[in-house]
Design an enzyme around this catalytic site. Structure first.
Site, PDB file in Angstrom:
ATOM      1  N   PHE A   7       0.819  -1.222   0.000  1.00 27.73           N
ATOM      2  CA  PHE A   7       0.000   0.000   0.000  1.00 27.73           C
ATOM      3  C   PHE A   7       0.848   1.265   0.000  1.00 27.73           C
ATOM      4  O   PHE A   7       0.412   2.311   0.476  1.00 27.73           O
ATOM      5  CB  PHE A   7      -0.968   0.015   1.190  1.00 27.73           C
ATOM      6  CG  PHE A   7      -1.795  -1.236   1.304  1.00 27.73           C
ATOM      7  CD1 PHE A   7      -2.781  -1.514   0.375  1.00 27.73           C
ATOM      8  CD2 PHE A   7      -1.566  -2.148   2.319  1.00 27.73           C
ATOM      9  CE1 PHE A   7      -3.526  -2.682   0.469  1.00 27.73           C
ATOM     10  CE2 PHE A   7      -2.313  -3.318   2.408  1.00 27.73           C
ATOM     11  CZ  PHE A   7      -3.290  -3.577   1.486  1.00 27.73           C
ATOM     12  N   ARG A  15      -9.336   0.972 -20.190  1.00 32.19           N
ATOM     13  CA  ARG A  15      -9.514  -0.432 -20.552  1.00 32.19           C
ATOM     14  C   ARG A  15      -9.157  -1.305 -19.351  1.00 32.19           C
ATOM     15  O   ARG A  15      -8.223  -1.007 -18.608  1.00 32.19           O
ATOM     16  CB  ARG A  15      -8.582  -0.737 -21.719  1.00 32.19           C
ATOM     17  CG  ARG A  15      -8.839  -2.031 -22.427  1.00 32.19           C
ATOM     18  CD  ARG A  15      -8.125  -1.924 -23.764  1.00 32.19           C
ATOM     19  NE  ARG A  15      -8.039  -3.183 -24.460  1.00 32.19           N
ATOM     20  CZ  ARG A  15      -6.944  -3.579 -25.112  1.00 32.19           C
ATOM     21  NH1 ARG A  15      -5.854  -2.819 -25.087  1.00 32.19           N
ATOM     22  NH2 ARG A  15      -6.949  -4.705 -25.764  1.00 32.19           N
ATOM     23  N   ASN A  61      -7.879  -7.238 -16.837  1.00 30.51           N
ATOM     24  CA  ASN A  61      -8.374  -8.455 -16.205  1.00 30.51           C
ATOM     25  C   ASN A  61      -9.472  -8.069 -15.207  1.00 30.51           C
ATOM     26  O   ASN A  61      -9.191  -7.561 -14.125  1.00 30.51           O
ATOM     27  CB  ASN A  61      -7.216  -9.161 -15.476  1.00 30.51           C
ATOM     28  CG  ASN A  61      -7.659 -10.461 -14.817  1.00 30.51           C
ATOM     29  OD1 ASN A  61      -8.815 -10.635 -14.428  1.00 30.51           O
ATOM     30  ND2 ASN A  61      -6.733 -11.395 -14.692  1.00 30.51           N
ATOM     31  N   GLN A  86      -9.069  -5.386  -6.819  1.00 30.24           N
ATOM     32  CA  GLN A  86      -8.505  -4.091  -6.424  1.00 30.24           C
ATOM     33  C   GLN A  86      -9.581  -3.155  -5.925  1.00 30.24           C
ATOM     34  O   GLN A  86      -9.398  -2.438  -4.944  1.00 30.24           O
ATOM     35  CB  GLN A  86      -7.840  -3.429  -7.636  1.00 30.24           C
ATOM     36  CG  GLN A  86      -6.570  -4.091  -8.065  1.00 30.24           C
ATOM     37  CD  GLN A  86      -5.463  -3.065  -8.134  1.00 30.24           C
ATOM     38  OE1 GLN A  86      -5.204  -2.389  -7.148  1.00 30.24           O
ATOM     39  NE2 GLN A  86      -4.838  -2.938  -9.261  1.00 30.24           N
ATOM     40  N   LYS A 131      -5.975   3.210 -17.670  1.00 27.27           N
ATOM     41  CA  LYS A 131      -5.681   4.426 -16.902  1.00 27.27           C
ATOM     42  C   LYS A 131      -5.104   4.143 -15.511  1.00 27.27           C
ATOM     43  O   LYS A 131      -4.541   5.026 -14.891  1.00 27.27           O
ATOM     44  CB  LYS A 131      -6.953   5.281 -16.776  1.00 27.27           C
ATOM     45  CG  LYS A 131      -7.409   5.839 -18.118  1.00 27.27           C
ATOM     46  CD  LYS A 131      -8.268   7.088 -17.985  1.00 27.27           C
ATOM     47  CE  LYS A 131      -9.693   6.792 -17.641  1.00 27.27           C
ATOM     48  NZ  LYS A 131     -10.575   7.970 -17.838  1.00 27.27           N
ATOM     49  N   GLY A 132      -5.234   2.919 -15.041  1.00 27.09           N
ATOM     50  CA  GLY A 132      -4.732   2.626 -13.696  1.00 27.09           C
ATOM     51  C   GLY A 132      -5.857   2.668 -12.686  1.00 27.09           C
ATOM     52  O   GLY A 132      -6.734   3.526 -12.765  1.00 27.09           O
ATOM     53  N   GLU A 134      -5.380   3.290  -6.932  1.00 26.71           N
ATOM     54  CA  GLU A 134      -5.630   4.375  -5.981  1.00 26.71           C
ATOM     55  C   GLU A 134      -7.088   4.836  -6.010  1.00 26.71           C
ATOM     56  O   GLU A 134      -7.680   5.109  -4.971  1.00 26.71           O
ATOM     57  CB  GLU A 134      -4.724   5.580  -6.275  1.00 26.71           C
ATOM     58  CG  GLU A 134      -3.366   5.258  -6.861  1.00 26.71           C
ATOM     59  CD  GLU A 134      -2.368   4.694  -5.874  1.00 26.71           C
ATOM     60  OE1 GLU A 134      -2.482   5.024  -4.688  1.00 26.71           O
ATOM     61  OE2 GLU A 134      -1.493   3.918  -6.291  1.00 26.71           O
TER      62      GLU A 134
END
Lengths: 741, 328
Positions: free
Chosen positions: A242, A630, A633, A640, A703-704, A707
């Site tokens: 983290f 996108r 998975n 997450q 984009k991630g 967080e």
């Protein structure tokens, strides 16, 4: 072949983890391994007057006791361009270099022994006398000062804004003003921090818990004045981090010094209690917001001040103003960021550093504004929807936040919410619905990967990345498998070793947007290389063909015109008598940041149940919809997101360091008293990904999402508690004393 | 962690001899391992009691329930006899710790669990219980976990176990074998001691004493009973406050017998006799219960961190009685 990207592939490292075959840093067994234990200072500031080490040195099994009196003086060379994960000014803790005590918990000695138990026991026998100096251990927001130049240059600016806030605020018909407090929090990953240091001559190998092996190597090289090439860092598995394993902490230096001293490999593992002092934490913050709106709910003025604690020997700062700068359309805005110096160990990034803090204040204040306006909280967000990043003056590379709001609200049943507080109940239990927006800026960084196609039909993909839990092993395997046209089980991804191609930090949600594209590039490079070999050969199916007449397709090479069969890679290698063929590829951020602003978005809706008599809040369900570009998975992505929801639940209702200013110390430094959510706290969690594919941001379109998943959860819960009870709890966590008080 | 030797013991007499020679006992170990790891205790030897038998729940001839000291918490929580006749005990056990801990921890060990006071658990800070005379850091410190009842100027540490609170409500006794082999019964209500000016002495246990069993008397097995626990999270958390209630109503629905105890708020399991008095002889109704529960915090001494426990105690007691009386 079916698409592999976008499939819910189970973790490729799952079987190794659940059967105990995954080797974590502490588990590397080296011959002659010795064990180290630290002695930590017990005063918040002052100096060591004397150290009596005789009893420790005489204890069974002890190999060495090292203090500032006999530790080698280390060069601690500056890194020319400090990595973003480090404090941007001041000096990192120079461990055992002088007699000064800078915070309660600073290491003052390290003991090395044959066994862990002997080391721990001997460490307890070291008697240290201190001279105390006055210490700053009380957070006083009035003492806040702007971050220094180093942080400002790194994007942690002291101020930002636009327009005329005072003028617009004065004229705003509806205004809200509030102050929010968020306590110091600790990462509390399952795996404690641990390092094994192993010298062989002048070469050093570190088995370390780290999210960034390349930086670990660089930092230790600078601390010891060594060439990076003489250091290897190995970290194949990380048991959660983290953010606590982004930078290199003083105990790593201690392990390296200790191993040198005793001439044996040394393992230094932090205890759970030591984790509250020897690595960083999310800093205590207090924030003050003023919002001005017109009668239709349009924001006309927005003022946001964030004050956070910081240590005194170095300056760590966060991007707490970032969400306020661009989450909503508002022409008049001013945000300020201040730091309060305290005698404490240094804070560090913790999931969505700064942003989760800024979103907390902003989204609670928006809820208060909605109440004052008599407007639905979701409607208020829609009225202030930012069609572009107003602060940067750039369009979004993509933004599907509206779809997030709609999808999650529908799925949650937001329409059933009665606007009045205390209006929904079941028996004696009050029910509340709350929502909030989530945002986290999307970044990229440069990185490389290599791909080897082997004669047995496998592809081995390598990069010095990390997998602290999100599923890097799995998602990178999918990216490579799809690009190469191979089944997932024919691809192996290797990470966590400085011998592998350079990878950027595994943090800030950047891994896929950065390294994923390097993996694609490496896969394409190896295909091109193999095609070149086949074309240049004297014989074979592609001998003598022009460069662009051969293309990769379906796990092999074929003619561009589609004629003839596809020849699998392995068969080509056999035909050309090659054991393997390997190539490297890399990806760098491009011009996109000049043309676009990029961020991941989310909308989170929660239901709370409040038992007013006992002051307890439970969360039976949460629904989040996310625009993360996108999704490589959906299975690991969902993990997450629900992990972020659980983290946000902890932030809202449970997590708090109980800091005793007299000692300058976190007193509840264990998992029985520092609470994080348990299974019984967590009921229905639903994560929905709205369709998006952000090719403006990077070729993979991701984009991630690490967080953004924790952002917005805590304010949604706090807002729901208001709706349930009519009580606005502005200090987290919302525990019974706050609801009963 | 201090070096120690490990010695399994086969009988109580042998265990007592080892204890007199400086050994400390280990059974489930769920608290002892933490005490060792944090260097809070430094035994020369750990004498392992697990070979003594002493597990299981049996009904005695007169209808009393006997709970062996080495019965694991989970076994007891699942025991059909205990669940049927002493619900408050089974509920308190089920609300204790986590399933993993409950499968290891023993009933006897649970009675002897040390406080979770933050300062007792951190050797770097003064604590009169750990180091007599060093001072109490909790009085002016982080004390949201600490006691509002039964404290002294030397200590406000809470006895953290759930089970003994239920056992006080059930009028239970502890069977102790002394170092010389003599057995004696001690009411659970008198088992723990107030800190006074000797907070390091926590129970009536003497050197060499071993807990053999807990006995819930026959009359209490015929009472209805209930446990309510308020905590920071839904599971695996210490009681911020808990209430154990056991009662018998007469034919007219009046309270004929009643015992009420509270946990999480006091330095020992705390019997609330004034609450009992307010209700004895009366039918249970919401108003009477609420007014009676107000007496729960009588005599409370609160501090900034734990002041919330006074209303919380009243509410928890009220809740437990109302739920037991079918009025919630």
């Amino acid at each position: 072949m079916n698409a592999i990207i976008g499939q819910p592939v189970s973790r490729v490292d799952g079987p190794a983890k659940v059967t105990g075959h995954a080797t974590y840093a502490a588990e590397f067994s080296l011959p002659d391994l010795a064990y180290a234990a630290m002695v930590l200072a017990t005063i918040p500031r002052g100096h060591v007057r004397s150290i009596d080490r005789a009893a420790a040195e005489a204890a069974p099994g002890v190999l060495a006791v090292m203090t500032h009196e006999d530790a080698p003086r280390l060069p601690y060379k500056q890194i020319a361009q400090r990595p973003q994960v480090d404090a941007q000014s001041g000096e990192q803790l120079h461990v055992l270099q002088d007699d000064q005590v800078r915070f309660n918990g600073e290491p003052v000695a390290v003991v090395v022994a044959e066994t862990l138990e002997q080391a721990v026991h001997a460490a307890e026998l070291v008697r240290v006398e201190y001279a105390r100096s006055p210490a700053v251990t009380i957070f006083d927001a009035k003492q806040g000062r702007p971050p220094g130049e180093g942080n400002a240059k790194a994007g942690r600016v002291p101020e930002l804004g636009r327009g005329d806030v005072e003028g617009a605020m004065a004229e705003a018909p509806v205004r809200v003003e509030a102050r929010y407090v968020h306590p110091r929090e600790h990462h509390n990953a399952i795996e404690p921090h641990v390092t094994i240091a192993h010298w062989e001559g002048e070469s050093l190998t570190l088995y370390d818990k780290t999210q960034w092996v390349d930086n670990d190597r660089k930092e230790i090289a600078h601390v010891f004045g060594m060439e990076e090439e003489r250091i290897r860092v190995v970290s194949p598995f990380v048991g959660g981090a983290f953010g606590s394993a982004l930078r290199t902490w003083p105990h790593v230096t201690l392990a390296v010094m200790a191993a040198k001293r005793v001439g044996r490999p040394v393992r230094l593992e932090l205890t759970r209690r030591q984790l509250y002092m020897a690595v960083g934490f999310r800093p205590h913050s207090e924030q003050h917001l003023r919002l001005g709106a017109d009668k239709d709910g349009r924001l006309v003025a927005l003022e946001h001040d964030v004050v956070q604690q910081v240590g005194r020997y170095e300056e760590y700062a966060e991007t707490a103003l970032s969400p306020t700068s661009h989450l909503y359309q508002c022409d008049n805005l001013r945000a300020r960021y201040r730091l309060v110096e305290m005698d404490t160990n240094s804070p560090c990034p913790m999931r969505a550093p700064g942003v989760v803090t800024g979103v907390l204040g902003l989204e609670m204040a928006m809820d208060e504004l909605a109440v004052d306006l008599g407007m639905d909280p979701l409607e208020l967000r829609l009225r202030n929807y930012a069609e572009q990043d107003q602060q940067k003056g750039l369009p979004w590379s993509s933004k599907e936040l509206r779809a997030c709001y709609e999808t999650a609200a529908e799925r949650f049943g937001w329409a059933r919410r009665k606007p009045e507080p205390r209006s929904m109940r079941e028996g004696g239990t009050l029910i509340g619905y709350g929502m909030a927006t989530a945002i986290y800026h999307s970044d990229r960084s440069g990185g490389s990967a290599s791909v080897a196609l082997t004669g047995n039909g496998m592809a081995v993909v390598r990069s010095a990345s990390s997998d602290m839990g999100p599923g890097t092993y799995t998602s990178m395997t999918q990216v490579a498998a799809e690009t190469l046209g191979l089944p997932v089980d024919h691809v192996r991804f290797e990470l966590g070793d400085t011998n592998l191609p350079y990878a950027p930090v595994h943090g800030g949600s950047i891994t896929m947007a950065s390294l994923g594209n390097a993996v694609v590039a490496a896969c394409q490079a190896v295909q091109t290389k193999l095609a070149g070999l086949a074309q240049a050969a004297q014989q074979g199916p592609f001998a003598g063909l022009a460069e662009n007449a051969v293309v990769a397709r379906d796990g092999g090479l074929g003619r561009a015109d589609g004629s003839g069969p596809v020849v699998p890679y392995a068969e080509l290698l056999r035909q050309h008598n090659l054991g393997w063929v390997e190539a490297e590829g890399s990806a760098q951020p491009g011009e996109e940041t000049k043309k676009y602003s990029s961020a991941a978005f989310g909308a989170i809706f929660v239901e709370v149940r409040v038992d007013e008599a006992l002051g307890t809040v439970r969360v039976p369900r949460m629904v989040g919809a996310y625009d993360v570009g996108r999704v490589i998975n959906p299975k690991t992505a969902r993990s997450q997101c629900i992990g972020g929801m659980v983290g946000g639940l902890g932030m809202a209702l449970e997590e708090r360091a109980e800091w005793d200013a007299r000692f300058g110390k976190v007193m509840n430094a264990n998992l029985a008293e520092y609470l994080v959510p348990v299974n019984a706290d967590v009921a229905e969690l639903e994560a929905i990904f709205v369709p998006n594919d952000d090719r403006n941001f990077n070729p993979l379109g991701v984009k991630g999402l690490a967080e953004v998943a924790i952002c917005g959860v805590a304010p949604a819960i706090a807002n729901a508690v208001w709706h349930a009870t009519g009580r606005r709890i502005r200090e987290l966590p919302i525990t019974p004393e706050r609801l009963l008080g | 962690m201090h070096p120690f030797t490990y010695a399994p013991v086969a009988d109580a007499a042998g265990a007592a001899a080892r204890a007199l020679a400086g050994a400390q006992f280990i059974a489930g170990g769920t608290d002892m391992l933490q005490l060792l790891q944090e260097n809070l205790v430094q035994p020369q030897e750990l004498a392992d009691l697990n070979g003594l038998g002493l597990a299981g729940i049996t009904e005695e001839q007169d209808g009393a329930l006997r709970l062996g000291a080495l019965t694991r918490l989970q076994k007891a929580a699942d025991d059909p006899l205990l669940r049927e006749r002493c619900a408050v005990a089974a509920e308190a056990l089920a609300a204790s710790a986590s399933p993993m801990v409950r499968h290891m921890a023993t009933l006897g060990g649970n009675l002897l669990q040390r406080t979770r006071c933050l300062y007792f658990r951190d050797v770097s800070t003064p604590c009169n219980k750990r180091q007599p005379g060093s001072g109490c850091s909790a009085l002016e410190g982080e004390n949201r976990h600490n006691a509002i009842l039964g404290g002294s100027e030397h200590c406000i540490a809470v006895q953290p176990s759930d089970l003994p609170v239920a056992l006080v409500a059930l009028d239970a006794e502890v069977l102790i074998q002394g170092a010389g082999g003599a057995e004696r019964w001690v009411p659970v209500e008198g088992f723990h001691r107030l800190p006074g000016d000797t907070p390091e002495i926590e129970t009536v246990m003497q050197p060499g004493d071993i807990i053999l069993a807990i006995r819930i008397p026959a009359h209490a097995t015929r009472w209805r009973s209930h446990y309510v626990k308020a905590r920071d999270r839904a599971s695996f958390a210490w009681a911020l406050c808990s209430a154990a209630v056991a009662l018998r109503l007469d034919e007219e629905g009046r309270v004929a017998e009643l015992r009420v105890a509270a946990g999480g708020v006091a330095t020992k399991p705390w019997r609330l006799m004034r609450v009992e008095q307010e209700l004895l002889g009366h039918r249970l109704d919401r108003d009477r219960v609420r007014l009676a529960a107000v007496w729960a915090s009588e005599g409370a001494v609160t501090r900034p961190g734990n002041a919330y426990k006074a209303p919380l105690l009243q509410h928890t007691v009220e809740r437990a009685i109302l739920e037991l009386g079918g009025l919630a």
